[in-house]
Write a protein that holds these residues in place. Structure first.
Motif: not given
Lengths: 143, 298
Positions: A135, A138-139, B86-89, B91-92
């Motif tokens: 994750f 991933n952008v 934004n990176t998924l991290n 967002m998490l």
């Protein structure tokens, strides 16, 4: 000698792969593919893993795994083509660990490390992290 | 389009980049990959944290299919808007903070999400020092200011709100924490800020970790502890040093670790405590009266 009750599995992609001597043959691989896990517990003498966080208000970070093998026979050695396990000794391989058949960790290999002593004693080890490491690369955005 | 120049020392090998390498102290390697398309904004509606988490996971450039998820609905309402870049991290992190829940990878490789409102229940796995239950070999507790927060600042898309615990500030001085969220409105943000200074406003005796020796447990107990997952409830009953008042603590598991050797296998659990029942108006479970220990949820 190996750790009892614990199994370490490394995965390999089964889909059609150009230039691969086995998966690159027509009518051999599956086009869409999947991941097959093979038991590589032979020689494993230490496993440690951690998921989650240490305390409240901390961020949850990627889970971490490390596995160590006795490697006197160069079973886990990327420069030993005679090893049946050589195809697994590659970073980013999927990895799964089970205890008594119950999964305890699943992720991807980050690094392999090899320690050779002149007397022939040898240890191979890898570190891995869980899906959060995927994750991080991933952008987020729309299609 | 060249994206950069890489200096190579003599004898260095090509590490997988496409191009030609030249021996020499200042050899240069130009790399011309296909440029990645810039991410476009992802429009999102007002929705609960669980729905938002599923939405951002659907945007992964590497497939992470729905069957690979174990996601609660969530209790916090997030704002509508556009997400981009934004990176998924990240967002998490924002979703986890907005919910005060738990986002994690499950032990079998799925994305897990547990909402904050875990109602304590009877019959959870119980760790004990002696008697019936799962005997531990080590318990670690803390009683300090490491989790102290008596001034909470919550950022949300439409503004910033703050809440403070003045009684705590008088005694311990001000300890501030800022939380970045996507909460939908001021009421949600104020609820979160009030919850933080209520829950972490005073030092509390907390059980941080418990360690068990799997090789000393019965097969049924091994199955029980291996079945535990992040977000589950686990209780601890113990009497420090074997005398004085017995202590019983309800916990939520926030960390799990294994340490396996040829002769030993220990499993450690990190906890956050579940010191009170939540009270939520109109909620079927959390809205029951006669729950005097409850704290106003948000």
């Amino acid at each position: 000698l190996r750790v009892p009750n614990t199994q370490v599995f490394l995965g390999s992609f089964t889909g059609f792969t150009l230039n691969d001597p086995v998966l690159g043959r027509l009518d051999e691989g599956i086009l869409d593919g999947g991941i097959d896990f093979d038991d590589v517990t032979e020689g494993v003498f230490a496993v440690s893993c951690k998921r989650g966080r240490n305390r409240d208000l901390e961020r949850t970070t990627a889970g971490q795994l490390s596995v160590s093998f006795r490697n006197q026979t160069r079973l886990f050695d990327p420069t030993n083509p005679d090893s049946p396990f050589v195809r697994f000794v590659v970073p980013r391989r999927p990895v799964r660990v089970e205890v008594d058949g119950e999964p305890v960790f699943q992720g991807f290999v980050d690094n392999w490390a090899f320690d050779y002593e002149p007397g022939g004693d040898s240890v191979a080890s890898f570190s891995a992290s869980d899906g959060f490491s995927v994750f991080a690369r991933n952008v987020n955005g729309g299609e | 389009v060249s994206i950069g120049i890489f200096g190579l020392k003599s004898g260095s090998r090509d590490d997988g980049f496409t191009g030609t390498s030249t021996s020499g102290e200042e050899a240069q390697l130009a790399v011309e990959p296909t440029p990645a398309p810039p991410p476009t904004p992802l429009p999102v509606p007002e929705e609960l944290t669980g729905a938002r988490l599923n939405r951002v996971l659907d945007q992964l450039r590497v497939s992470f299919p729905s069957p690979g998820r174990d996601i609660d609905d969530g209790n916090s309402l997030l704002a509508a808007g556009d997400i981009v870049g934004n990176t998924l991290n990240y967002m998490l992190d924002v979703i986890e903070t907005s919910e005060q829940g738990l986002v994690f990878m499950t032990k079998d490789g799925r994305v897990g999400f547990r909402e904050r409102l875990l109602q304590p229940r009877e019959g959870a796995v119980q760790f004990i020092d002696f008697g019936d239950g799962i005997q531990y070999i080590d318990v670690q507790t803390t009683f300090g200011t490491d989790l102290l927060v008596n001034q909470a600042v919550v950022e949300y898309p439409d503004g910033v709100v703050a809440s403070e615990n003045q009684q705590s500030q008088v005694i311990f001085g001000i300890t501030e924490k800022t939380l970045t969220t996507q909460l939908a409105n001021e009421a949600q943000a104020e609820g979160l800020a009030a919850y933080i200074v209520r829950r972490y406003g005073f030092p509390d005796f907390r059980v941080s970790d418990v360690t068990v020796n799997l090789r000393a447990l019965s097969p049924a107990q091994v199955t029980q502890v291996l079945g535990l997952e992040l977000g589950d409830q686990a209780d601890l009953v113990f009497t420090p040093n074997g005398f004085g008042r017995q202590i019983a603590v309800r916990n939520r598991i926030i960390g799990i670790a294994h340490d396996v050797g040829l002769d030993s296998h220990t499993m450690s659990f990190s906890f956050e405590d579940l010191p009170f029942d939540f009270y939520i108006l109109d909620d079927e479970v959390f809205g029951k009266l006669d729950n005097t220990d409850g704290v106003l949820g948000f």
